[in-house]
Each structure stands twice: as structure tokens, then as C-alpha cells.
Scaffold this motif. Structure first.
Motif, short mmCIF file in Angstrom:
data_model
loop_
_atom_site.label_atom_id
_atom_site.label_comp_id
_atom_site.label_asym_id
_atom_site.label_seq_id
_atom_site.Cartn_x
_atom_site.Cartn_y
_atom_site.Cartn_z
N THR A 342 43.80 -27.17 -1.27
CA THR A 342 43.57 -26.38 -0.07
C THR A 342 42.64 -25.21 -0.37
OG1 THR A 342 45.72 -26.95 0.86
CG2 THR A 342 44.66 -24.96 1.73
N VAL A 343 41.68 -25.00 0.51
CA VAL A 343 40.76 -23.89 0.39
C VAL A 343 40.95 -22.99 1.61
CG1 VAL A 343 38.88 -25.14 1.52
CG2 VAL A 343 38.36 -23.22 0.03
N LYS A 351 34.54 -12.42 17.40
CA LYS A 351 34.39 -11.04 16.93
C LYS A 351 35.60 -10.55 16.14
CE LYS A 351 31.21 -9.76 20.66
NZ LYS A 351 30.88 -8.79 21.71
N LYS A 352 36.34 -11.50 15.55
CA LYS A 352 37.47 -11.16 14.69
C LYS A 352 37.42 -12.01 13.43
CE LYS A 352 40.67 -9.89 18.44
NZ LYS A 352 41.98 -10.19 19.06
N ARG A 353 37.97 -11.47 12.36
CA ARG A 353 38.06 -12.22 11.10
C ARG A 353 39.35 -13.01 11.09
NH1 ARG A 353 35.17 -10.32 5.90
NH2 ARG A 353 36.03 -11.65 4.24
N VAL A 354 39.24 -14.31 10.88
CA VAL A 354 40.39 -15.21 10.92
C VAL A 354 40.42 -16.04 9.64
CG1 VAL A 354 41.50 -17.10 12.17
CG2 VAL A 354 40.23 -15.34 13.43
N ALA A 355 41.62 -16.26 9.09
CA ALA A 355 41.78 -17.11 7.91
C ALA A 355 42.11 -18.54 8.35
CB ALA A 355 42.87 -16.58 6.99
N VAL A 356 41.36 -19.51 7.84
CA VAL A 356 41.58 -20.92 8.16
C VAL A 356 41.81 -21.68 6.86
CG1 VAL A 356 40.61 -23.01 9.19
CG2 VAL A 356 40.12 -20.78 10.21
N LYS A 357 42.94 -22.33 6.74
CA LYS A 357 43.24 -23.12 5.54
C LYS A 357 42.81 -24.57 5.79
CE LYS A 357 47.08 -20.35 3.78
NZ LYS A 357 46.34 -19.94 2.56
N VAL A 358 42.03 -25.10 4.85
CA VAL A 358 41.52 -26.47 4.98
C VAL A 358 42.01 -27.29 3.78
CG1 VAL A 358 39.47 -27.91 5.20
CG2 VAL A 358 39.45 -25.57 6.12
N THR A 359 42.71 -28.37 4.07
CA THR A 359 43.13 -29.30 3.02
C THR A 359 42.03 -30.35 2.87
OG1 THR A 359 45.47 -28.97 3.50
CG2 THR A 359 44.87 -30.94 2.26
#
Length: 366
Positions: A342-343, A351-359
Motif C-alpha cells: 500500500t502506498v 482546495k484541501k489536502r487529502v490522504a488516499v491509500k492505494v493498494t
């Protein structure tokens, strides 16, 4: 050095004092006087039989008037009937032949390709490798460590060069125009000879193990020969060869999307997205079924003239906490992973910073 090797070295050196000695198949007359010279000759003599010249007869439609129809490079046997070389050596091939160390020429065919690190596998039939080379560890190289190259620079057969490992250099600092090796994170930089024709040949340590595959020569311009050799790390090549043989495609990480460098966008579009920096990579197309699509990464819209429209899609600004400057960084950082891992992507969205986890998913044949 163990006792046996110490006795061999002592015997060789004492032979030098008397005027002649034999090491393997090599007889030297008052020439080899240091253990390092002896090592160089021993490694060379064992490796030479595994190294081949690769001749690629190019497709006619790829030639311009006056062009040489033959592209020449180097390769080496790593299995009895399989040879590794650079992909750029065998691209656009009409036919391929390899020449063994003794001058025998045999046909070869393309068995597998990995343009992402500029590697290809050739298969030969009707002949068994006179010798094969094994891989060592490129991750353990130490600056100043001796390295050797064997290849066909300027079509000179069985050319041996020596030098040292200098540094692992970021691929960003090695500009290329052929579009290959975009998944190499770092190259090996060496003073060992790597010129036109060396491409695809082995970079060997003092044990005769392959720690890199010769790929390019760094030169200030096209008229001056490069004095810095560039090689693809052997650890990366070994992993790719294993993937190609077992699965048919390399298994480095990929998002499966197309990216656009943020600094190539109209500043007005960046301003509409609420960005003050030009660092980052815009997600353009997100094909269905890709790792990015499954993670919900958002692509961009375009009009009938293929122009990007506001609002833009997700903009990747960091990968696993490492800030990225452009798509170059994103591709290489993700490629360092393997399927199933996972990365975490930091993306700019609405206009917001969002974390997205990608397998990451297993790559399949197209």
C-alpha cells in the motif's frame, strides 16, 4: 582472504618473481605483479565466455537514407539459453543475432521486455552458453570499490574496462530522450568504461558477480565521449528477470494512471485549484480497474480540443510522505513498491489536502 586463496596469491606472486606464472588459462610473462591485477585477469577470463555482442538489424521503415541498418550492443548469458541486454539495443528489430566470445554467430529472438528499466531478454537455440554470470548485490556497493565492464564499444569485441563505483545517482540527474527506464529510481555511476556498444553488458565486482547492467555514458554533449558510466542496478535487473520469466511482465508498483506535470499547466488553472506552488503531478486519466480507480483517485476532464477543464482532478503532492516535484517522482516512488503493498498519496482535492491509500495490483500482459 581464506588460507587457500592466500596460498594461491602467494604462489602467483612468487611466480612473478621468477619471470612467469599461470593463472587459470592465462600465462603472464613479467606482467602481473599485484593481487589486484591477478584478480582483474581472473575475473575477466571467466566472464568473457558469458558475454556476447548483440546485433539488431533494424526495421526498414525505421531507417533514413545513410543510416547504418545494424544497431550493436552487448549482452550476457545468465542462464544456459537466456541473455540479458538493454531494451534500447533491440528495439525496432527486424532480426537479432549474437556473437559469442569465440566469434561464432547465432540467431536470437526476443523473449521478454521491460522498457521501464530498459532491459530485455533474448533466447538462443541450438547452442548452450559457454558460461553464465550470476548476480551479486548492487545495494552493498561501496564508493571506491573496483568494477569491471566487458562489452563491444565502437564494435570492438571483448573490450575490458576497469574503474570504481562512484555513487548511486538519482535518475532525475540522468536525462534521457528515449522514454525508457522511467521506473529506475537510482543508477550506478562508475568510472569503468561504458561507451556506445557497451549497452547491455555486465558491470562486475571483483568476485565476478553482476552488480549492474551497462546502460549509458554521461557526456557534456554529443561530440565528447562520456567519462562517467551509467548502469542499471543489478538488484533491480534480477528482480525484473525473475518477474519476466515467471509472469511475463515486471511487477513493480504502478497506479495505472496518466499524469501531467503541474508546472506545465496554465498558471490560471493552478490558481483556480487554490495552488500557489507548481510542484506536483495532476492525475489526468484513471482507467477502470486500475489500482488508482479502486482507491477512488479522481481524474481530470477535457473538452473537445483536449484542453483541461476546471475543476482539475486530484493533484499528487507527496508519496508516502515524500514531497514530489512532478510525475517523474511519482512514477519512481510508486515503482519501488510491489503488488499487494500500500502506498499513501497526499493529494490536493477541492482546495484541501487529502490522504488516499492505494493498494497496488499485479501487472498483467496487455
Amino acid at each position: 582472504m581464506n588460507a587457500a586463496r592466500a596460498l594461491v596469491a602467494a604462489a602467483l606472486l612468487s611466480g612473478a618473481v621468477t619471470g612467469a606464472y599461470v593463472t587459470g588459462r592465462v600465462t603472464a610473462q613479467r606482467t602481473l605483479v599485484t593481487p589486484d591485477e591477478i584478480n582483474t585477469v581472473e575475473v575477466t577470463q571467466k566472464a568473457l565466455q558469458a558475454v556476447v555482442r548483440v546485433d539488431n538489424r533494424l526495421q526498414r521503415e525505421r531507417l533514413q537514407p545513410g543510416d547504418d541498418p545494424i544497431e550493436t550492443g552487448t549482452g550476457f548469458f545468465y542462464k544456459k539459453d537466456l541473455i540479458v541486454t538493454n531494451y534500447h539495443v533491440v528495439q525496432f528489430q527486424e532480426s537479432l543475432t549474437v556473437t559469442l566470445y569465440n566469434g561464432r554467430r547465432i540467431p536470437a529472438r526476443l523473449e521478454g521486455v521491460d522498457p521501464g528499466i530498459d532491459i530485455a531478454i533474448l533466447r538462443v537455440t541450438g547452442v548452450t552458453a559457454p558460461a553464465t554470470l550470476s548476480f551479486g548485490s548492487s545495494a552493498r556497493l561501496i564508493p571506491g570499490q573496483k568494477l569491471l565492464t566487458i562489452g563491444t564499444p565502437l564494435r570492438i569485441p571483448n573490450f575490458v574496462g576497469t574503474g570504481v563505483f562512484s555513487v548511486a545517482v538519482s535518475a532525475r540527474d540522468i536525462p534521457r530522450s528515449d522514454g525508457f527506464a522511467n521506473e529506475v529510481g537510482q543508477y550506478i555511476a562508475t568510472t569503468a568504461n561504458i561507451q556506445q556498444g557497451n549497452s547491455g553488458g555486465p558491470l562486475l565486482d571483483s568476485r565476478g558477480l553482476v552488480v549492474g547492467v551497462a546502460d549509458a555514458s554521461a557526456a557534456p554533449n554529443g561530440l565528447v565521449p562520456g567519462i562517467i558510466g551509467i548502469a542499471v542496478p543489478g538488484d533491480l535487473v534480477k528482480q525484473s528477470l525473475d518477474d519476466l520469466e515467471k509472469i511475463g511482465v515486471p511487477q513493480r508498483g504502478t497506479l495505472g494512471v496518466t499524469l501531467v506535470d503541474l508546472d506545465s499547466l496554465d498558471p490560471a488553472l493552478r490558481q483556480l485549484a487554490g495552488l500557489s506552488s507548481s510542484e506536483g503531478a495532476l492525475v489526468d486519466q484513471v482507467p477502470a480497474g486500475t489500482a488508482a480507480a479502486r482507491a477512488g483517485l479522481r481524474g481530470s476532464l477535457r473538452n473537445s480540443k483536449d484542453q483541461l477543464l476546471a475543476p482539475l482532478g486530484d493533484i499528487i503532492v507527496a508519496v508516502d510522505g515524500q514531497r514530489v516535484r512532478d510525475s517523474f517522482d511519482v512514477i519512481r516512488l510508486v515503482a519501488a513498491k510491489r503488488p499487494g503493498q500500500t502506498v499513501t498519496l497526499d493529494v490536493w482535492r477541492n482546495k484541501k489536502r487529502v490522504a488516499v491509500k492505494v493498494t497496488l495490483l499485479k501487472r498483467t500482459l496487455q
